[in-house]
Write a protein that holds these residues in place. Structure first.
Motif, PDB file in Angstrom:
ATOM      1  N   LEU A   1       0.685  -1.189   0.181  1.00 50.44           N
ATOM      2  CA  LEU A   1      -0.176  -0.314  -0.214  1.00 50.44           C
ATOM      3  C   LEU A   1       1.089   1.434  -0.262  1.00 50.44           C
ATOM      4  O   LEU A   1       1.164   2.028   1.143  1.00 50.44           O
ATOM      5  CB  LEU A   1      -0.641   0.100   1.607  1.00 50.44           C
ATOM      6  CG  LEU A   1      -2.143   0.843   1.694  1.00 50.44           C
ATOM      7  CD1 LEU A   1      -3.362   1.142  -0.122  1.00 50.44           C
ATOM      8  CD2 LEU A   1      -2.871   1.571   3.134  1.00 50.44           C
ATOM      9  N   PRO A   2       1.048   1.886  -0.956  1.00 44.87           N
ATOM     10  CA  PRO A   2       1.885   2.855  -1.304  1.00 44.87           C
ATOM     11  C   PRO A   2       1.800   4.369  -1.138  1.00 44.87           C
ATOM     12  O   PRO A   2       0.607   4.278  -0.329  1.00 44.87           O
ATOM     13  CB  PRO A   2       1.485   3.109  -2.508  1.00 44.87           C
ATOM     14  CG  PRO A   2       1.869   2.751  -3.537  1.00 44.87           C
ATOM     15  CD  PRO A   2       0.393   1.811  -2.686  1.00 44.87           C
ATOM     16  N   LEU A   3       2.791   5.008   0.494  1.00 44.72           N
ATOM     17  CA  LEU A   3       2.155   6.184   0.734  1.00 44.72           C
ATOM     18  C   LEU A   3       0.902   7.059   1.060  1.00 44.72           C
ATOM     19  O   LEU A   3       0.293   7.510   0.975  1.00 44.72           O
ATOM     20  CB  LEU A   3       3.515   7.248   1.601  1.00 44.72           C
ATOM     21  CG  LEU A   3       3.680   7.834   2.704  1.00 44.72           C
ATOM     22  CD1 LEU A   3       3.527   7.014   4.002  1.00 44.72           C
ATOM     23  CD2 LEU A   3       5.040   8.791   2.698  1.00 44.72           C
ATOM     24  N   THR A   4       1.043   7.268  -0.745  1.00 44.57           N
ATOM     25  CA  THR A   4       0.015   8.355  -1.244  1.00 44.57           C
ATOM     26  C   THR A   4      -1.164   7.859  -1.670  1.00 44.57           C
ATOM     27  O   THR A   4      -1.986   8.619  -1.089  1.00 44.57           O
ATOM     28  CB  THR A   4       0.598   8.314  -2.987  1.00 44.57           C
ATOM     29  OG1 THR A   4       0.799   7.490  -3.298  1.00 44.57           O
ATOM     30  CG2 THR A   4       1.803   9.740  -3.103  1.00 44.57           C
ATOM     31  N   GLU A   5      -1.600   6.104  -1.809  1.00 45.50           N
ATOM     32  CA  GLU A   5      -2.514   5.444  -1.311  1.00 45.50           C
ATOM     33  C   GLU A   5      -3.682   5.447   0.005  1.00 45.50           C
ATOM     34  O   GLU A   5      -4.466   5.441  -0.125  1.00 45.50           O
ATOM     35  CB  GLU A   5      -2.797   4.358  -1.829  1.00 45.50           C
ATOM     36  CG  GLU A   5      -2.701   4.265  -3.678  1.00 45.50           C
ATOM     37  CD  GLU A   5      -2.630   2.761  -4.778  1.00 45.50           C
ATOM     38  OE1 GLU A   5      -3.206   1.898  -3.750  1.00 45.50           O
ATOM     39  OE2 GLU A   5      -1.913   2.682  -5.419  1.00 45.50           O
ATOM     40  N   LEU A   6      -2.347   5.286   0.612  1.00 46.81           N
ATOM     41  CA  LEU A   6      -2.904   5.423   1.798  1.00 46.81           C
ATOM     42  C   LEU A   6      -3.482   6.505   2.383  1.00 46.81           C
ATOM     43  O   LEU A   6      -4.431   6.287   3.179  1.00 46.81           O
ATOM     44  CB  LEU A   6      -1.523   5.258   3.366  1.00 46.81           C
ATOM     45  CG  LEU A   6      -1.087   5.570   4.350  1.00 46.81           C
ATOM     46  CD1 LEU A   6      -2.524   4.299   4.906  1.00 46.81           C
ATOM     47  CD2 LEU A   6       0.018   5.634   5.142  1.00 46.81           C
ATOM     48  N   PHE A   7      -2.644   7.836   2.034  1.00 51.94           N
ATOM     49  CA  PHE A   7      -3.683   8.812   2.664  1.00 51.94           C
ATOM     50  C   PHE A   7      -4.786   8.836   2.322  1.00 51.94           C
ATOM     51  O   PHE A   7      -5.655   9.638   2.287  1.00 51.94           O
ATOM     52  CB  PHE A   7      -2.742  10.034   2.454  1.00 51.94           C
ATOM     53  CG  PHE A   7      -1.207  10.471   3.073  1.00 51.94           C
ATOM     54  CD1 PHE A   7      -1.228   9.194   4.452  1.00 51.94           C
ATOM     55  CD2 PHE A   7       0.604  10.324   1.908  1.00 51.94           C
ATOM     56  CE1 PHE A   7       0.203   9.811   5.130  1.00 51.94           C
ATOM     57  CE2 PHE A   7       1.113  10.876   3.862  1.00 51.94           C
ATOM     58  CZ  PHE A   7       1.227  10.508   4.646  1.00 51.94           C
ATOM     59  N   GLN A   8      -4.728   8.774   0.502  1.00 56.11           N
ATOM     60  CA  GLN A   8      -5.801   8.563  -0.365  1.00 56.11           C
ATOM     61  C   GLN A   8      -6.723   8.806   1.197  1.00 56.11           C
ATOM     62  O   GLN A   8      -8.526   8.729   0.740  1.00 56.11           O
ATOM     63  CB  GLN A   8      -5.334   8.811  -1.792  1.00 56.11           C
ATOM     64  CG  GLN A   8      -7.044   8.557  -2.033  1.00 56.11           C
ATOM     65  CD  GLN A   8      -6.829   7.901  -3.880  1.00 56.11           C
ATOM     66  OE1 GLN A   8      -5.656   7.698  -3.781  1.00 56.11           O
ATOM     67  NE2 GLN A   8      -7.606   7.588  -4.759  1.00 56.11           N
ATOM     68  N   PHE A   9      -6.794   7.191   0.474  1.00 56.72           N
ATOM     69  CA  PHE A   9      -7.930   5.963   1.256  1.00 56.72           C
ATOM     70  C   PHE A   9      -8.299   6.871   2.608  1.00 56.72           C
ATOM     71  O   PHE A   9      -9.733   6.822   3.171  1.00 56.72           O
ATOM     72  CB  PHE A   9      -7.113   4.325   1.738  1.00 56.72           C
ATOM     73  CG  PHE A   9      -7.213   4.253  -0.106  1.00 56.72           C
ATOM     74  CD1 PHE A   9      -8.170   4.495  -0.794  1.00 56.72           C
ATOM     75  CD2 PHE A   9      -6.191   2.933  -0.140  1.00 56.72           C
ATOM     76  CE1 PHE A   9      -7.698   3.666  -1.984  1.00 56.72           C
ATOM     77  CE2 PHE A   9      -5.640   2.435  -0.969  1.00 56.72           C
ATOM     78  CZ  PHE A   9      -6.378   3.163  -2.628  1.00 56.72           C
ATOM     79  N   ALA A  10      -7.183   6.800   3.807  1.00 58.05           N
ATOM     80  CA  ALA A  10      -7.310   6.901   4.965  1.00 58.05           C
ATOM     81  C   ALA A  10      -9.021   8.810   5.114  1.00 58.05           C
ATOM     82  O   ALA A  10      -8.848   8.943   6.385  1.00 58.05           O
ATOM     83  CB  ALA A  10      -6.546   7.095   6.043  1.00 58.05           C
ATOM     84  N   GLU A  11      -8.082   9.282   3.900  1.00 58.13           N
ATOM     85  CA  GLU A  11      -9.025  10.680   4.174  1.00 58.13           C
ATOM     86  C   GLU A  11     -10.308  10.666   3.614  1.00 58.13           C
ATOM     87  O   GLU A  11     -11.171  11.313   3.900  1.00 58.13           O
ATOM     88  CB  GLU A  11      -8.064  11.768   2.949  1.00 58.13           C
ATOM     89  CG  GLU A  11      -6.559  11.949   4.036  1.00 58.13           C
ATOM     90  CD  GLU A  11      -7.066  12.381   5.241  1.00 58.13           C
ATOM     91  OE1 GLU A  11      -7.293  13.205   5.935  1.00 58.13           O
ATOM     92  OE2 GLU A  11      -6.214  11.597   6.595  1.00 58.13           O
TER      93      GLU A  11
END
Length: 685
Positions: free
Chosen positions: A27-37
């Protein structure tokens, strides 16, 4: 924590898949932030917190782990878990002790927990750790970044220059130098949106940093353009020391038989669009009536044919490129110039401060800059009826005087033999739309129109000047995103001017840009028999092309607005005979057109010079109108937020009047001669 266990164990939950990818480190960092937000935005903060917690557990070697801890702390704080937020922030700062926002938030959390002493201590630790960031060091870093950006830009490394300048902007967003170049670079690279704010730089700060010329490529707003020029002049020139520069009195020359001495100041008296435009003007001046001096302030040239030609056509040539502004002004005074012509305006290598010393009794803006100067020392601007109709004079601080057409063309320019389409890299068949304007004039809305035209005309192509591999590829990608095959964009390689002129006529129809339209490129196209389709806006830069088209004798190519522009372009491509009729009209009126009547243009220009001289001798030289421009700037900045590309003149003025009325209701605005008049205010009651 039971709810977390339930969510993680439910295979149908979207969270389950994300948690598994986090566990597998997929889970790349960019996707982590996208999904979490996205969870946070939906009010599902528990899911966001669980995702952050799991990612941290399985990805502890990631170099940006401190950012995840920071976002995790924010989510916990939003959930009311103050203790958890403090733990996460301390973990964040252990990984990256110099992360300023982490120190700030940790101090706030400690303060909210009632631990005021610890909060103060936390902030003091960070203040001490960054004590080396002194104002002097910040200033030095800013200077280094700006110089680096300038050198990279001059070397053609635009991406690198843009990145470097952005660092300077974020360091001091209140300073405009880096912002001016940064925005210009984005325009030249066709990066949309042009103004891209960040957490540290606001859209208003980027707007404030625009130079007047860059603004003209960005928006068609002549009121804001005037206010911007006014502010830019104050920043660029300020109030120079005028000791040793007494106010000059006019020399009595009207009716005496003496020649009027006219000085042209420009960095572009060379192989350049301005040099081409003025060459025949200089040669056509009536030497029994006017005496012509040229003050060149551009880069050194050797073997420049246009410059050599100009030198032979005038009375005196002076190179002031290595001379200070004050010394250049003293030279102009010593030369006893009556009318001083600013050919640069706010363009590259301009020497605006020279004019601030008022080295001649009359100062006029002409030919090189499409707009008002907004200065206290430019008294006149020369344009034509199409560019500045009488009702639009309120957008200019200078007194407006008019010649038949504001674009002189050089009828003696060399033109190579015309190549075939294949030789120019064009398909033999197919309708060729073209635009040879610089890439900085292509906006997203303009490009959208072009793609709509291509989409409606199968088998057509768009021929543009090459902007470099990166820019060309960016435009091809933009075409594909709009449903147009990228191979339908063709880019012309650089060519010597005679060869470029020769190939222009291979196209079928020139499509203008907006809000900054074609100037000399329109004159070149029409000279070579290529019809130019345009629509005028409200400002100088957006009306210039329509002036050239009208002067060429084909006003049917002037559209009513963007929708009419698309409709006519598609119509010409589908009805080739209608376009052939326009070409025939263009050819039949070629030699007799206003555009090519340089003797008439020069005669009128000399009449205006003598008119200015007469007004000066009678004490009637106009005083630039700079009233309320700070207010107009603030109102214009508000209107710019609306991002409206095109509006007709009446609606445009009404928008300003309504905003001014709102300002006036809060704090009375003194009446001026533009939009906030006694009549306007009375009509609002």
């Amino acid at each position: 924590m039971t709810i977390y266990t339930h969510l993680a164990s439910d295979p149908a939950s979207p969270l389950a898949g994300f948690l598994e990818r986090a566990r597998q480190q997929r889970l790349p960092l960019t996707e982590l932030f996208q999904f979490a937000e996205s969870f946070n935005a939906a009010g599902q903060r528990e899911q966001a917190a669980e995702l952050y917690k799991s990612w941290i557990a399985y990805n502890d070697s990631n170099p940006l782990l401190h950012l995840v801890y920071f976002n995790y702390s924010v989510t916990l704080r939003q959930m009311g878990d103050l203790a958890g937020s403090i733990h996460a922030l301390r973990a964040c700062l252990k990984l990256e002790p110099r992360f300023g926002q982490g120190h700030i938030n940790l101090g706030r959390a400690l303060e909210d927990a009632g631990l005021t002493g610890q909060a103060i201590q936390q902030w003091q630790v960070y203040a001490e750790a960054t004590s080396e960031i002194t104002p002097e060091r910040v200033a030095h870093r800013l200077m280094v970044l700006q110089h680096t950006g300038r050198v990279l830009e001059n070397a053609g490394l635009m991406e690198e220059a843009e990145s470097t300048l952005w660092k300077a902007i974020e360091l001091r967003p209140d300073r405009t130098e880096a912002g001016q170049h940064w925005t210009s670079l984005r325009q030249r690279q066709c990066k949309w949106p042009t103004l891209a704010p960040s957490e540290h730089v606001s859209a208003r700060q980027l707007l404030d940093a625009l130079s007047p010329l860059t603004l003209a490529c960005y928006a068609d707003d002549p009121v804001f353009q005037l206010a911007k020029a006014y502010r830019y002049c104050k920043s660029l020139v300020g109030r120079p020391d005028l000791n040793g520069f007494p106010k000059l009195q006019p020399r009595q020359k009207s009716g005496t038989g003496q020649r009027l001495r006219v000085g042209y100041v420009s960095s572009d008296l060379r192989d350049h669009a301005v040099g081409f435009a003025l060459s025949e003007v200089f040669e056509t001046h009536d030497r029994s009536s006017v005496e012509i001096y040229a003050y060149y302030c551009g880069e050194a040239r050797t073997g420049d044919a246009t410059q050599t030609r100009m030198m032979g056509a005038i009375d005196c040539w002076r190179d002031i490129s290595a001379v200070s502004d004050s010394d250049a002004a003293k030279q102009i005074i010593a030369d006893e110039i009556d009318i001083l012509v600013d050919v640069n305006g706010y363009t590259k290598h301009a020497r605006t401060r020279i004019f601030a010393y008022r080295p001649a009794p009359v100062i006029v803006s002409f030919c090189g800059y499409p707009g008002t100067m907004g200065s206290p020392f430019h008294q006149y601007v020369i344009a034509d009826e199409q560019i500045i109709p009488p009702e639009n004079e309120i957008y200019y601080s200078e007194k407006v005087l008019r010649i038949p057409c504001n674009q002189p063309v050089d009828r003696k320019r060399q033109i190579a033999s015309r190549p075939g389409r294949a030789e120019a890299g064009l398909p033999e068949d197919g309708f060729i739309f073209a635009c040879f304007n610089g890439a900085q004039k292509i906006t997203a809305a303009c490009f959208d129109r072009w793609m709509a035209i291509l989409a409606a005309t199968p088998g057509s192509f768009l021929w543009l000047l090459g902007g470099g591999e990166d820019v060309d590829q960016r435009l091809k990608q933009a075409a594909q995103q709009r449903g147009v095959a990228p191979e339908r964009l063709i880019f012309a390689s650089k060519a010597p001017n005679p060869k470029h002129l020769a190939r222009i006529g291979l196209a079928d129809l020139f499509l203008d840009t907006f809000p900054y339209g074609a100037h000399s490129t329109a004159g070149d196209a029409l000279t070579m028999g290529l019809p130019v389709l345009t629509f005028p806006g409200n400002g100088f830069a957006s009306r210039f092309c329509s002036s050239i088209v009208a002067a060429a004798g084909v006003p049917e190519l002037i559209c009513d607005g963007p929708d009419d522009f698309v409709r006519k372009a598609v119509g010409f491509a589908k009805d080739r005979q209608s376009l052939a009729n326009v070409r025939e009209a263009l050819e039949s009126r070629h030699d007799a057109s206003v555009l090519r009547d340089i003797p008439a243009l020069v005669r009128r220009l000399e009449e205006l010079f003598w008119q200015m001289q007469g007004e000066c001798e009678r004490g009637e030289t106009p005083v630039p109108d700079l009233g309320n421009l700070d207010i107009y700037y603030e109102v214009g900045a508000e209107i710019m937020k609306e991002n409206v590309e095109f509006v007709d003149g009446a609606a445009y003025r009404q928008r300003y009047v309504e905003k001014l009325a709102e300002w006036h209701a809060f704090s009375p605005i003194p009446f001026d001669s533009r939009l906030w008049t006694a009549a306007t205010a009375g009509a609002r009651r």
